[in-house]
Scaffold this motif. Sequence first.
Motif, PDB file in Angstrom:
ATOM      1  N   UNK A 113       0.859  -1.136  -0.093  1.00 19.65           N
ATOM      2  CA  UNK A 113       0.051  -0.126  -0.130  1.00 19.65           C
ATOM      3  C   UNK A 113       0.446   0.988   0.783  1.00 19.65           C
ATOM      4  N   UNK A 114       0.270   2.681  -0.458  1.00 20.83           N
ATOM      5  CA  UNK A 114       0.915   3.168  -0.802  1.00 20.83           C
ATOM      6  C   UNK A 114       0.731   4.461   0.598  1.00 20.83           C
ATOM      7  N   UNK A 115       1.066   4.729   1.169  1.00 21.55           N
ATOM      8  CA  UNK A 115       1.321   5.419   2.757  1.00 21.55           C
ATOM      9  C   UNK A 115       2.180   6.834   2.406  1.00 21.55           C
ATOM     10  N   UNK A 116       2.376   6.777   1.549  1.00 21.65           N
ATOM     11  CA  UNK A 116       2.910   8.592   1.818  1.00 21.65           C
ATOM     12  C   UNK A 116       1.684   9.784   1.302  1.00 21.65           C
ATOM     13  N   UNK A 117       2.447  10.602   2.102  1.00 21.63           N
ATOM     14  CA  UNK A 117       1.547  11.838   2.473  1.00 21.63           C
ATOM     15  C   UNK A 117       0.407  12.359   1.247  1.00 21.63           C
ATOM     16  N   UNK A 118       0.774  12.062  -0.532  1.00 19.91           N
ATOM     17  CA  UNK A 118      -0.088  12.495  -1.283  1.00 19.91           C
ATOM     18  C   UNK A 118      -0.827  11.077  -1.112  1.00 19.91           C
ATOM     19  N   UNK A 119      -0.426  10.133  -0.418  1.00 23.32           N
ATOM     20  CA  UNK A 119      -1.456   8.794  -0.761  1.00 23.32           C
ATOM     21  C   UNK A 119      -2.094   8.748   0.353  1.00 23.32           C
ATOM     22  N   UNK A 120      -2.282   9.682   1.605  1.00 19.20           N
ATOM     23  CA  UNK A 120      -2.867   9.674   3.159  1.00 19.20           C
ATOM     24  C   UNK A 120      -3.376  10.740   2.995  1.00 19.20           C
ATOM     25  N   UNK A 133       0.812  18.160   6.654  1.00 13.00           N
ATOM     26  CA  UNK A 133       1.710  18.343   5.423  1.00 13.00           C
ATOM     27  C   UNK A 133       0.146  17.525   4.394  1.00 13.00           C
ATOM     28  N   UNK A 134       0.197  16.658   4.860  1.00 10.88           N
ATOM     29  CA  UNK A 134      -1.240  15.967   4.300  1.00 10.88           C
ATOM     30  C   UNK A 134      -2.493  17.265   4.747  1.00 10.88           C
ATOM     31  N   UNK A 135      -2.624  17.714   5.508  1.00 13.75           N
ATOM     32  CA  UNK A 135      -3.775  18.617   5.372  1.00 13.75           C
ATOM     33  C   UNK A 135      -3.102  18.903   4.503  1.00 13.75           C
ATOM     34  N   UNK A 136      -2.253  19.846   4.209  1.00 13.65           N
ATOM     35  CA  UNK A 136      -2.133  20.855   3.724  1.00 13.65           C
ATOM     36  C   UNK A 136      -2.526  20.616   1.621  1.00 13.65           C
ATOM     37  N   UNK A 137      -2.246  19.211   1.414  1.00 17.72           N
ATOM     38  CA  UNK A 137      -2.327  18.763   0.292  1.00 17.72           C
ATOM     39  C   UNK A 137      -4.213  18.229   0.217  1.00 17.72           C
TER      40      UNK A 137
END
Length: 283
Positions: free
Chosen positions: A74-81, A107-111
């Motif tokens: 699974x992708x658990x990067x900032x973008x995926x989160x 960073x997740x919230x900003x994306x």
Amino acid sequence: MNVPPPLLNGQALINGCRIATGIHGAGTPLVLVHGTPAHSIIWRELVPLFVRAGFQVRLYDLLGFGASERPLHADTSVAAQAGILLALLDHWQLPRTHLFGHDIGGAIALRLAFEHAPRLHSLTLADIPSYDSWPSPTWKDMRDNHAHHALQTDSVHRSAMARQLKMAVFHKERMRDELLERYLAPLCGVVGQPSFYQHQVAHYNACYTMDFAQELPRLRLPVQLLWGVEDEWQPVAYARRLQRDIPGAAVHLYEQAGHFLMEDAPLPVAAQVIEFIQNIERN
């Protein structure tokens, strides 16, 4: 003796993966997004204060973190989160909410805000990675050699994690004994250790924040930045840079506080978030 309710009291199936969740109180919606190397425990002192202030608090462990599922692929990067957070807001049937993100949670919230700003009333960002600010030197070595570190003995790994966690606070005496063990538990053991390097450390990558200079000036919602002056991983200079790039953003600095701001200064941080959101709700 009154035993506080567990922070995580539910779960959601998001994109086929189990996410550990918590909902507390009733009233103005506020979603909390933790960072790394952490999980929902970091909110434990703030949640009761937010509930007493009239918020309905929703929180969760990121995919691959804490009590949430640790999928093999699974992708658990900032973008995926960020995509998972959006799906979780839909699951909760929250058309709009206030959002508080710490560390990569910010960073997740900003994306999310860049693509879905109408879903947010406001953003509170605490000690977040931004631009080229991460990973810090100690984490960069672990990131670049994460496969090696994942195979270290349990004692070597636990010692390294204890050292890193103590770096995250200004008041070093707080991060010991039972609290330290609670932070360490999801990061260690036959599942926790390899998961930590696969789902967290391997994704410590500034590629998810290098576009902030272009994206941040387009934000059109209330934003505040909370920062520990003694943050050993994210220097205060980045808070100032973020303030310059985000229209109307305010910065609040906390003396004798490190990267885990909610550990070093829980009461003033909670008070600032409550005041910020209540002012928005009144206007």
